[in-house]
Motif scaffolding. Structure first.
Motif, PDB file in Angstrom:
ATOM      1  N   GLN A 251       0.845  -1.201   0.000  1.00 47.78           N
ATOM      2  CA  GLN A 251       0.000   0.000   0.000  1.00 47.78           C
ATOM      3  C   GLN A 251       0.884   1.257   0.000  1.00 47.78           C
TER       4      GLN A 251
ATOM      5  N   THR B 140       2.247   1.800  -3.386  1.00 41.85           N
ATOM      6  CA  THR B 140       1.197   2.285  -4.297  1.00 41.85           C
ATOM      7  C   THR B 140       0.956   3.771  -4.057  1.00 41.85           C
TER       8      THR B 140
ATOM      9  N   ARG C  11       3.652   5.745  -5.653  1.00 39.48           N
ATOM     10  CA  ARG C  11       3.516   5.717  -7.120  1.00 39.48           C
ATOM     11  C   ARG C  11       2.505   6.757  -7.604  1.00 39.48           C
TER      12      ARG C  11
END
Ligand code: FMN
Length: 348
Positions: free
Chosen positions: A237, A240, A243
């Motif tokens: 997580q 992510t 990102r």
């Protein structure tokens, strides 16, 4: 071990960590400049920054952006921010009032009219996704009446919810739910992003809704993907969140899109606006007003006076930008063209 409240954890991260999307032109304003006018043909003393926003008179087209409430620490920051907004006679937006529904004893932390009765324009706030988690017209009226707000923001934060460990991601059917509840609210309703911007696709959906306007909150400022990645212990997580830290539409682009697609609605620009020059650029792109959040939170953490000073600086910078472009009124700024910075060494 006592669990730290989510709002307090957001406040700590925003006050102590680097949470902004930093780049040379994250918000899209740096590559745009005004045509400086050395013969502005007006006196600086004649520049007027006041406007009417949603039927209320404000001394400048500025809103203290939606941030907080729900805990004692958040309540104190709301009080300081509201006093600063009242001192400068600009708009003020509460952070999400969801806590008020879960725990009515938190109302005091949102009751800024009691501390600052002469606030010219107060916005309430809750996540639009709450309409899929049991919040309906009765609860919404409770939020509006509980704080006596003049207008209300539903925030749209799908990226934040997607990264948040306890995120609420049931976004299906929200357009029709919004269509149903907005006329029941009793005050003008606006939709706002929280840092990824309102795109052309979203603005087209908003066009069909009975809302008074939008707040763009594009990229270039506080990054909620990054903040939530700092809160999660799950490495996938967290990765992510990193990102997607730059995901979205730069604020300048979002303002232009919203103005074009929503010509008769209020457009408030926000997301990484950090100076009065950027405020002026957003107004020239068609915004009616501009909201700033993180820098004012950091100022209010120090004192009411520091927050007043931060607001005054932005307003003085706006006034000077208006003088140097020959604008006596904020309305005239919308007529000024922004020029895209060019590389004169490159071949045409
Ligand atoms: C500490 C903090 C808390 C926030 N909480 C909310 C919130 O509850 N509701 C909301 O609509 N936006 C919230 N925001 C988002 C801001 O209103 C704004 O859209 C975003 O931070 C971009 O503006 P900025 O770059 O000037 O900070 C929050 C921002 C900060 C810094």
């Amino acid at each position: 071990m006592q669990r730290i409240d989510r709002k307090d954890s957001h406040l700590s991260l925003c006050l102590e960590e680097e949470v902004e999307f930093r780049s040379d032109d994250g918000n899209g304003f740096a590559s745009l400049r005004f045509d400086h006018d050395a013969l502005p043909e007006i006196d600086r003393a004649d520049v007027r920054t006041g406007i009417e926003l949603l039927g209320k008179k404000v001394a400048a087209p500025i809103v203290v952006g939606a941030m907080t409430g729900g805990t004692p620490r958040a309540g104190e920051l709301n009080r300081r921010l509201a006093l600063a907004a009242a001192a400068c006679q600009v708009g003020f937006a509460l952070g999400s009032q969801r806590k008020m529904l879960q725990d009515p004893s938190t109302r005091g932390s949102f009751a800024v009219r009691e501390a600052a009765p002469d606030l010219p324009l107060l916005f309430g706030n809750v996540g639009a996704v709450q309409l899929n988690y049991g919040v309906g017209p009765r609860e919404l009226r409770q939020l509006v009446e509980g704080v006596g707000c003049d207008a209300f923001f539903f925030h749209l934060n799908p990226l934040q919810e997607a990264i948040q460990p306890e995120g609420q991601t049931r976004f299906a059917g929200l357009v029709s739910r919004l269509r149903a509840v907005v006329p029941e609210m009793g005050v003008p309703v606006l939709l706002k992003e929280v840092g990824s911007g309102i795109s052309e696709t979203t603005a087209r959906k908003i066009r069909g809704l009975p809302v008074a306007g939008v707040e763009t909150a594009g990229t270039g400022g506080t990054s909620w993907s990054h903040i939530e990645s700092l809160r999660t212990a799950d490495p996938v997580q967290r990765g992510t969140g990193e990102r997607f830290a730059r995901w979205g539409i730069p604020t300048a682009e979002s303002v232009a899109v919203c103005r074009r697609l929503l010509p008769d609605r209020v457009v408030i620009a926000s997301g990484g606006v950090r100076s009065g020059i950027e405020v002026a650029k957003a107004l020239a792109l068609g915004a009616d007003a501009v909201a700033l959040s993180l820098p004012l939170l950091r100022a209010a953490e120090r004192s009411v006076e520091t927050a007043v000073e931060a607001l005054k600086r932005v307003i003085e910078e706006l006034r000077t930008a208006m003088f140097l472009t020959g604008c006596r009124t904020v309305g005239e700024l919308a007529q000024r063209q922004l020029v895209r910075a060019r590389d004169l060494t490159a071949s045409p």
